[in-house]
Enzyme design. Structure first.
Site, PDB file in Angstrom:
ATOM      1  N   GLU A   1      -2.503 -16.491 -13.812  1.00  0.00           N
ATOM      2  CA  GLU A   1      -3.865 -16.343 -13.274  1.00  0.00           C
ATOM      3  C   GLU A   1      -4.890 -16.921 -14.239  1.00  0.00           C
ATOM      4  O   GLU A   1      -5.836 -17.591 -13.844  1.00  0.00           O
ATOM      5  CB  GLU A   1      -4.185 -14.859 -13.023  1.00  0.00           C
ATOM      6  CG  GLU A   1      -3.433 -14.308 -11.827  1.00  0.00           C
ATOM      7  CD  GLU A   1      -3.622 -12.805 -11.664  1.00  0.00           C
ATOM      8  OE1 GLU A   1      -4.597 -12.261 -12.203  1.00  0.00           O
ATOM      9  OE2 GLU A   1      -2.767 -12.175 -11.001  1.00  0.00           O
TER      10      GLU A   1
ATOM     11  N   ASP B   1      -6.756 -12.017  -6.394  1.00  0.00           N
ATOM     12  CA  ASP B   1      -6.354 -12.249  -7.784  1.00  0.00           C
ATOM     13  C   ASP B   1      -7.405 -13.068  -8.538  1.00  0.00           C
ATOM     14  O   ASP B   1      -7.724 -12.771  -9.687  1.00  0.00           O
ATOM     15  CB  ASP B   1      -5.013 -12.992  -7.843  1.00  0.00           C
ATOM     16  CG  ASP B   1      -3.862 -12.119  -7.377  1.00  0.00           C
ATOM     17  OD1 ASP B   1      -3.920 -10.890  -7.577  1.00  0.00           O
ATOM     18  OD2 ASP B   1      -2.897 -12.665  -6.803  1.00  0.00           O
TER      19      ASP B   1
ATOM     20  N   GLU C   1      -5.064 -15.536  -3.672  1.00  0.00           N
ATOM     21  CA  GLU C   1      -3.944 -14.682  -4.040  1.00  0.00           C
ATOM     22  C   GLU C   1      -2.989 -15.613  -4.775  1.00  0.00           C
ATOM     23  O   GLU C   1      -2.710 -16.718  -4.289  1.00  0.00           O
ATOM     24  CB  GLU C   1      -3.312 -14.127  -2.761  1.00  0.00           C
ATOM     25  CG  GLU C   1      -2.550 -12.858  -2.909  1.00  0.00           C
ATOM     26  CD  GLU C   1      -3.359 -11.664  -3.392  1.00  0.00           C
ATOM     27  OE1 GLU C   1      -4.571 -11.584  -3.109  1.00  0.00           O
ATOM     28  OE2 GLU C   1      -2.765 -10.819  -4.088  1.00  0.00           O
TER      29      GLU C   1
ATOM     30  N   SER D   1      -5.834  -3.071 -12.843  1.00  0.00           N
ATOM     31  CA  SER D   1      -5.613  -1.916 -11.986  1.00  0.00           C
ATOM     32  C   SER D   1      -6.711  -1.740 -10.961  1.00  0.00           C
ATOM     33  O   SER D   1      -7.875  -1.643 -11.306  1.00  0.00           O
ATOM     34  CB  SER D   1      -5.545  -0.652 -12.838  1.00  0.00           C
ATOM     35  OG  SER D   1      -5.570   0.469 -11.984  1.00  0.00           O
TER      36      SER D   1
END
Lengths: 159, 159
Positions: free
Chosen positions: A25, A56, A69, A45
């Site tokens: 990422e 993401d 994502e 989290s």
């Protein structure tokens, strides 16, 4: 909660599998940042805020928003996605007025491929599929960047 | 790295001070989400990507972007900010084509107040100040939401 094989990431502790996902990422974040985007990646989290959809990676260029994502593959193959993951991404991009993609890193080559979310194949109520051919025709990062910086809407892009 | 007084937050471990900061950020995220915004908060650790500016909270409504740095106070008082923090927020909102705010939670009352970044007082090359009077004239959350959803640009808003 897995506590074996943890790695320090800043001042937090995470299992190694999460650290690897973060590294991919972060690679995407850096590349989009270097192309002039404002970029933010989701927190580790979201557990207390499950009804809130965090993609993401979210990248913005002068009011144009793309929500991603992130997936990784080691070679070209079909990819399966949870329906709930796809629904959350759609909800986020609907609110943001942006476009949603599955961003796939081909780990060996370091190539990123982007699949617009409306091209996913719905298998059943709970799963979506990116067939291998669709993955291979995915938008490369530079193409995505040009489209976002241009005047076209992303969804008008033809491979 | 402090390892005392850690609290579990999903599957990661954090010092309690960070957990409290997260709880305030999450409160802001939830409120903006409930007003129809797409919202994302920054990850716990940006340590490997220091040159990348992550605001604490980014909220988007149909292509309109607000980037926030979150602060908390227990009562009305002047607030001081690092120049580098302000610079990062400005860089993010410049790229995103959005507006930047310091979002301040008055902890006792639960009230959120928003100060547009261009109203901060520059003290010297390294510090900015929000004087107490400026804090008291801050935009309430509902007002911020109305402005973003309206046709006005945020910077045109007069208290």
């Amino acid at each position: 909660m897995k506590r074996i094989n943890k790695t320090e990431l800043g001042d937090i502790l995470l299992p190694n599998s999460k650290v690897r996902a973060f590294q991919h990422e972060r690679d995407l974040v850096k590349r989009l940042w270097d192309h002039g985007f404002a970029v933010v990646r989701a927190p580790a989290s979201g557990s207390k805020a499950k009804r809130i959809a965090y993609p993401d990676v979210v990248a913005i260029y002068k009011g144009r928003v793309i929500a991603c994502e992130v997936k990784t593959v080691r070679k070209s193959r079909s990819i399966y996605l949870d329906g709930s993951q796809v629904d959350k991404l759609l909800e986020f991009s609907r609110r943001a007025g942006g476009d949603a993609f599955i961003a796939i890193k081909v780990v060996g080559s370091g190539t990123w491929l982007f699949i617009p979310i409306d091209k996913l194949e719905k298998i059943d109520s709970k799963r979506y599929k990116i067939p291998k051919e669709l993955l291979n025709s995915g938008l490369h990062l530079e193409a995505l960047v040009s489209v976002v910086k241009g005047v076209k809407r992303l969804t008008e892009f033809k491979e």
